[in-house]
Design an enzyme around this catalytic site. Structure first.
Site, PDB file in Angstrom:
ATOM      1  CG  ASN A  58       6.326  -9.459  14.958  1.00 26.72           C
ATOM      2  OD1 ASN A  58       6.548  -8.273  14.729  1.00 26.72           O
ATOM      3  ND2 ASN A  58       5.130  -9.871  15.345  1.00 26.72           N
ATOM      4  CE  LYS A  99       0.705  -7.546   5.581  1.00 27.25           C
ATOM      5  NZ  LYS A  99       0.512  -8.406   6.769  1.00 27.25           N
ATOM      6  CB  ALA A 129      -6.042  -8.068   9.291  1.00 21.94           C
ATOM      7  CE  LYS A 179       3.988  -7.311  17.097  1.00 21.77           C
ATOM      8  NZ  LYS A 179       3.319  -6.172  16.450  1.00 21.77           N
ATOM      9  CB  SER A 223       0.843 -14.759  12.217  1.00 20.67           C
ATOM     10  OG  SER A 223       1.363 -15.422  11.070  1.00 20.67           O
ATOM     11  CB  SER A 224       0.256 -10.140   9.544  1.00 15.53           C
ATOM     12  OG  SER A 224       1.569 -10.139  10.083  1.00 15.53           O
ATOM     13  N   GLY A 246      -3.460   2.189   5.377  1.00 15.13           N
ATOM     14  CA  GLY A 246      -3.593   0.745   5.271  1.00 15.13           C
ATOM     15  C   GLY A 246      -5.042   0.333   5.170  1.00 15.13           C
TER      16      GLY A 246
END
Length: 314
Positions: free
Chosen positions: A195, A88, A20, A191, A261-262, A17
């Site tokens: 999310n 992702k 971020a 999680k 957030s992503s 990856g």
């Protein structure tokens, strides 16, 4: 920063990856003395990482750079013993195939990704002994290619694994808080609840995480999303790592108040999101076991509808 001699003695780490979180982990691991290689497909990101290193912006706005190597070629990473998977969820299948080419036979790939199904895809390609599951509430915002800002310090929870020791030590030594747990399903669903409660709302409203707590209607929806996801987990006999799903989501939003957030970052730049592996996965699982998740369903489809058709992941 560690000296070249110190860096040579530390465990090399491969990061799958260039986004971020990948940049944040790469910078901190490099700063603590580990040689870091990053495997990705984003040409601008790879170029920036090779030319300028993994760069972090601190709380005072100062920028710090740490050396890494970046490549799009799995053969360049042949024999990697420890890999962090930070792509992702819709990229996991591709990365699993790449790691099958370069991960050592006695190696370990640790996924810290969002959503459901990542461990299964990695295990199909690499075999169970070479895959470990983890989650993190640590946030980061990508400011540009190879440039990130930490968005709140969270915890990295990792399932117990016989090969984990050196990688756990490396991550801890890089300044992250790590805890080893035994229940992998609780990790994923814990999680997933967080999310689902935070990511789609921040993406749809275009606000940082903490703003959800300041808007009464958004705050209420966050609670409903969290409770729906928790109900699906509980109906499957999964023991979540917290007693109150709403409070857990609120705590993460508070600790990462300034973070984008992503999913918000993805929507802002018109990129594919992980909504299918989060609210979509919760909705589909709920349908199978008879648990209604109407707000997760709406957020799933609204988030998908906010992107051009070419960027929607099926």
């Amino acid at each position: 920063m560690a000296s070249p001699a110190q860096r040579h003695l530390k465990q090399p780490i491969l990061i799958a990856g260039t986004g971020a979180l990948a940049t944040l982990f790469a910078a901190r691991l490099s700063a603590s003395g580990h040689p870091v290689t990053m495997l990705g497909t984003w040409e601008n990101g790879l170029r920036a990482l090779n030319e300028n290193g993994a760069r972090l912006v601190d709380a005072n706005g100062a920028e710090h750079a740490y050396p890494v190597e970046a490549t799009s070629t799995p053969a360049d990473c042949k024999g990697a013993r420890f890999t962090l998977v930070l792509v992702k969820s819709w990229q996991t299948e591709r990365v699993a195939g790449q790691l099958a080419e370069c991960l050592a036979e006695d190696g370990l790939a640790l996924t810290l990704q969002n959503g459901m199904g990542n461990r299964e895809l990695l295990t199909d390609a690499l075999g169970l002994p070479r895959v470990a599951l983890g989650v993190t509430t640590t946030g980061a915002t990508l400011l540009g290619p190879g440039l990130a800002r930490a968005g709140g310090e969270g915890v990295i929870s990792v399932e117990a694994h016989p090969r984990l020791g050196p990688l756990e030590a490396a991550i801890t030594g890089a300044g992250f808080k790590v805890q080893v747990v035994n229940d992998a399903d609780a990790l994923v669903w814990g999680k997933l609840v967080i999310n689902a409660a935070i990511n789609p709302l921040t993406a749809l409203l275009r606000v940082p995480n903490g703003e959800l707590l300041q808007r009464p209607a958004a705050h209420k929806m966050m609670g409903v999303l969290a409770n729906e996801a928790a109900a699906v987990a509980t109906a499957q006999g999964i023991h979540l790592p917290f007693e109150n799903a709403v409070q857990a989501a609120e705590e993460v939003a508070r600790k990462t108040a300034t973070n984008h957030s992503s999913m918000f970052q993805d929507i802002r730049r018109g990129a594919a999101t992980e909504i299918d592996a989060i609210c979509g996965a919760i909705t589909r699982t709920g349908e199978k076991i008879g648990v209604s998740t109407p707000v997760n369903r709406v957020c799933w489809h609204l988030t998908r509808a906010s992107l051009p058709a070419a960027q929607r992941v099926q």
